[in-house]
Enzyme design. Structure first.
Site, mmCIF file in Angstrom:
data_model
loop_
_atom_site.group_PDB
_atom_site.id
_atom_site.type_symbol
_atom_site.label_atom_id
_atom_site.label_comp_id
_atom_site.label_asym_id
_atom_site.label_seq_id
_atom_site.Cartn_x
_atom_site.Cartn_y
_atom_site.Cartn_z
ATOM 1 N N HIS A 100 6.275 47.653 52.734
ATOM 2 C CA HIS A 100 5.657 48.986 52.579
ATOM 3 C C HIS A 100 4.818 49.013 51.309
ATOM 4 O O HIS A 100 3.916 49.821 51.172
ATOM 5 C CB HIS A 100 6.717 50.091 52.565
ATOM 6 C CG HIS A 100 7.512 50.161 51.296
ATOM 7 N ND1 HIS A 100 8.454 49.215 50.956
ATOM 8 C CD2 HIS A 100 7.484 51.041 50.265
ATOM 9 C CE1 HIS A 100 8.976 49.527 49.783
ATOM 10 N NE2 HIS A 100 8.401 50.629 49.341
ATOM 11 N N ARG A 101 5.152 48.131 50.383
ATOM 12 C CA ARG A 101 4.291 47.891 49.213
ATOM 13 C C ARG A 101 4.141 46.390 49.080
ATOM 14 O O ARG A 101 5.092 45.647 49.341
ATOM 15 C CB ARG A 101 4.944 48.438 47.953
ATOM 16 C CG ARG A 101 5.009 49.948 47.956
ATOM 17 C CD ARG A 101 4.619 50.484 46.619
ATOM 18 N NE ARG A 101 4.529 51.943 46.668
ATOM 19 C CZ ARG A 101 4.286 52.681 45.619
ATOM 20 N NH1 ARG A 101 4.138 52.121 44.438
ATOM 21 N NH2 ARG A 101 4.185 53.982 45.710
ATOM 22 N N LYS B 251 15.765 48.568 44.713
ATOM 23 C CA LYS B 251 15.681 48.430 43.256
ATOM 24 C C LYS B 251 14.269 48.736 42.763
ATOM 25 O O LYS B 251 14.077 49.504 41.823
ATOM 26 C CB LYS B 251 16.047 46.973 42.922
ATOM 27 C CG LYS B 251 16.332 46.683 41.495
ATOM 28 C CD LYS B 251 16.692 45.213 41.305
ATOM 29 C CE LYS B 251 17.957 44.835 42.062
ATOM 30 N NZ LYS B 251 18.401 43.457 41.804
ATOM 31 N N LYS C 82 13.593 37.944 48.825
ATOM 32 C CA LYS C 82 14.508 37.036 48.121
ATOM 33 C C LYS C 82 14.422 35.670 48.759
ATOM 34 O O LYS C 82 14.102 35.554 49.958
ATOM 35 C CB LYS C 82 15.948 37.548 48.216
ATOM 36 C CG LYS C 82 16.821 37.066 47.100
ATOM 37 C CD LYS C 82 16.632 37.907 45.857
ATOM 38 C CE LYS C 82 17.501 37.475 44.710
ATOM 39 N NZ LYS C 82 17.460 38.451 43.614
HETATM 40 P P1 NAD Z 1 23.145 32.053 36.276
HETATM 41 O O1 NAD Z 1 23.157 30.944 37.221
HETATM 42 O O2 NAD Z 1 22.309 31.970 35.045
HETATM 43 O O3 NAD Z 1 24.641 32.403 35.780
HETATM 44 C C1 NAD Z 1 25.723 32.686 36.609
HETATM 45 C C2 NAD Z 1 26.996 32.236 35.897
HETATM 46 O O4 NAD Z 1 28.133 32.661 36.657
HETATM 47 C C3 NAD Z 1 27.099 30.717 35.763
HETATM 48 O O5 NAD Z 1 27.335 30.372 34.414
HETATM 49 C C4 NAD Z 1 28.286 30.350 36.667
HETATM 50 O O6 NAD Z 1 29.020 29.237 36.208
HETATM 51 C C5 NAD Z 1 29.108 31.624 36.624
HETATM 52 N N1 NAD Z 1 30.026 31.770 37.753
HETATM 53 C C6 NAD Z 1 29.822 31.444 39.055
HETATM 54 N N2 NAD Z 1 30.897 31.749 39.802
HETATM 55 C C7 NAD Z 1 31.815 32.302 38.945
HETATM 56 C C8 NAD Z 1 33.125 32.815 39.110
HETATM 57 N N3 NAD Z 1 33.722 32.867 40.305
HETATM 58 N N4 NAD Z 1 33.778 33.296 38.010
HETATM 59 C C9 NAD Z 1 33.193 33.261 36.793
HETATM 60 N N5 NAD Z 1 31.943 32.788 36.578
HETATM 61 C C10 NAD Z 1 31.250 32.307 37.642
HETATM 62 O O7 NAD Z 1 22.756 33.331 37.145
HETATM 63 P P2 NAD Z 1 22.111 34.699 36.648
HETATM 64 O O8 NAD Z 1 20.646 34.578 36.749
HETATM 65 O O9 NAD Z 1 22.764 35.112 35.384
HETATM 66 O O10 NAD Z 1 22.567 35.663 37.847
HETATM 67 C C11 NAD Z 1 23.860 36.238 37.898
HETATM 68 C C12 NAD Z 1 23.830 37.435 38.838
HETATM 69 O O11 NAD Z 1 22.854 38.373 38.380
HETATM 70 C C13 NAD Z 1 23.435 37.112 40.281
HETATM 71 O O12 NAD Z 1 24.137 37.993 41.152
HETATM 72 C C14 NAD Z 1 21.956 37.454 40.337
HETATM 73 O O13 NAD Z 1 21.502 37.773 41.635
HETATM 74 C C15 NAD Z 1 21.922 38.667 39.420
HETATM 75 N N6 NAD Z 1 20.603 38.947 38.852
HETATM 76 C C16 NAD Z 1 19.932 38.022 38.108
HETATM 77 C C17 NAD Z 1 18.688 38.341 37.571
HETATM 78 C C18 NAD Z 1 17.927 37.402 36.665
HETATM 79 O O14 NAD Z 1 16.914 37.811 36.091
HETATM 80 N N7 NAD Z 1 18.371 36.175 36.491
HETATM 81 C C19 NAD Z 1 18.106 39.593 37.833
HETATM 82 C C20 NAD Z 1 18.820 40.525 38.589
HETATM 83 C C21 NAD Z 1 20.077 40.191 39.093
#
Ligand code: NAD
Length: 468
Positions: free
Chosen positions: A61-62, A90, A102
């Protein structure tokens, strides 16, 4: 247990029932518009490995559509569809003019060498180019779980080698290194946004009274799950700027606890040196990685993956606030239990929107081909200096050099990015909270956030004249 996509859909349905949006339009908004399933070969050592990957555009839509790329052995089509849907809501919520998308590659990144990861990333990008699933005006990826600036630089380079003549080509991906047309402040953006959101939520006296907390972040106890990009910046910024006490951390290898507080910067150094968060100075190792989630605390920040708080552990959760830094960390069933218990959940689609907000700034920077602040920084500095000089002359008193520097500084790119991010998170919080208070039967922030997002998306469709 509901799948991640089913959880998102059930949250959507609860909010949709509170709007006056026609049924047919709700159906259109709810569904994923385009789902690309990929299988491609990459040579790993002496053998070819067939890689499973996805890109989902939930809503056009955008345009462009926008959303991160995840590298994880748990990637499924269901997961990518859920994440793409969340991206649409979001973006609408924080007024970022993109549709949601995604991507995901089903691999365990640490099992590959950087050269092999590069080959996989480049081949995935080439597949997206072939299928018209990437481009500055089409679909713009960014980092997510398991990816970062390095992978974005590989995507950019692959795209440039196919579309080098396109003057806007560098806007095909965000989250790039600053030296490769990225923007200052993108790496920390999601964590910083989480911090601003929490700060806003706990500043409202009457909302805090309801959950038995004093307003303000200072001194609040926090537990973080996942010390990756989002978790570590959330922790560091909450500690440095909000005076929050982080009492426990959960990571893949286990969890640690220290009631006197854990310094995140030092813990990151310890993890780098030893490969683990365990056995950190002054902290106690807990029996399992999940144990930290069940500790008594003011704020629990799940910052790892989806479905971490589910029907089997939700009854042990003692936090008063859950700040959903990860996408979908609370399953639909657990959400219902927590809502009834009166736990304040600051929902993912709002609280982790800082990443896409600063990605939007990066995309704008790329399209304008100029760094933010370049034109006005020096002009503002000169104007403020003249003003300070005039004040000194008029009052006969001189202002110290430190104060002078502070008063006369023109804004840099990082200042503008942080200011834009703060403004976005603060404004969106109050928009959501207003709806929560105004709508009958809408007592939680997640439903209110969905209502705000759905109404904005519906109004786009009305403006397009597609739905009356
Ligand atoms: P990342 O890979 O940098 O870090 C995730 C961390 O979680 C890792 O260190 C991993 O070892 C740890 N982990 C995995 N399973 C685990 C468990 N069961 N218990 C404890 N620790 C665990 O990822 P990220 O970029 O920080 O993303 C984390 C979440 O944030 C995801 O859901 C992602 O979709 C969301 N997110 C990320 C961004 C971004 O800019 N990176 C933006 C919005 C949302």
């Amino acid at each position: 247990m509901s799948t991640f996509y089913e959880s998102v859909q059930s949250n959507f349905d609860r909010a949709a029932a509170m709007t006056k949006i026609p049924k047919g339009l709700l159906h259109q908004i709810r569904e994923c518009n385009s789902v690309l399933q990929l299988r491609f070969p990459v040579k790993i050592g002496n053998q070819y490995k067939v890689i499973e990957a996805y890109r989902v555009q939930h809503s056009q839509h955008r345009q462009p559509t926008k959303g991160g790329i995840r590298y994880s052995s748990r990637v499924t089509q269901d997961e990518v569809m859920a994440l793409a849907s969340l991206m649409t809501y979001k973006c609408a919520l924080v007024d970022v003019p993109f549709g949601g998308a995604k991507g995901g590659i089903k691999i365990t990144p640490w099992k590959y060498t950087p050269e092999q990861l590069q080959a996989i990333t480049r081949r995935y990008t080439a597949e997206l180019i072939k299928k018209n699933f990437i481009g500055p005006g089409l679909d713009v990826p960014a980092p997510d779980y398991g990816t970062g600036a390095r992978e974005m630089a590989w995507i950019l380079d692959t795209y440039m080698s196919f579309k080098g003549g396109d003057i806007d080509a560098v806007a095909c991906v965000t989250g790039k290194p600053v030296s490769q047309n990225g923007i200052r402040g993108r790496t920390e953006a999601t964590g910083r946004g989480v911090y601003y959101a929490m700060r806003e939520a706990v500043s409202i006296k009457e909302d805090m009274r309801k959950i038995g907390l004093e307003p303000g972040l200072a001194g609040k106890t926090m537990v973080i799950q996942g010390l990756g990009n989002v978790g570590s910046y959330t922790g560091m910024i909450s500690q440095d700027e909000g005076d929050v006490k982080i009492i426990a951390i959960s990571e893949y290898e286990g969890s640690i606890y220290n009631p006197n507080g854990i310094n995140i910067e030092k813990l990151l150094k310890h993890r780098k040196a030893t490969g683990s968060i365990l056995n950190f100075n002054g902290a106690k190792n807990l029996p399992s990685r999940e144990a930290a989630l069940e500790l008594e605390c003011d704020i629990l920040v799940p910052a790892a993956l989806e479905n971490q708080i589910h029907i089997d552990n939700v009854h042990n959760i003692k936090a008063k606030i859950i700040a959903e830094a990860a996408n979908g960390p609370v399953s639909a069933e657990a959400d219902e239990v927590l809502r009834k218990k009166g736990v304040m959940i600051i929902p993912d689609m709002y609280i982790n929107a800082g990443g896409v907000t600063v990605s939007y700034f990066e995309w704008l920077k790329n399209l304008s081909h100029m760094r933010f602040g370049r034109m006005e920084k020096r002009f503002d500095h000169n104007t403020y200096s003249n003003l300070v000089g005039l004040i000194e002359k008029q009052t006969g008193k001189s202002i110290g050099n430190k104060e002078k520097d502070f008063l006369t500084r023109g804004a840099d790119e990082i200042d503008l990015v942080r200011s834009g991010l703060e403004e976005t998170m603060v404004t969106a919080y109050h928009e959501i909270n207003e709806v929560r208070k105004r709508k009958r039967n809408c007592e939680d922030l997640r439903t209110a956030a969905f209502v705000v997002a759905l109404e904005k998306i519906a109004s786009d469709y009305y403006n397009l004249g597609i739905f009356p």
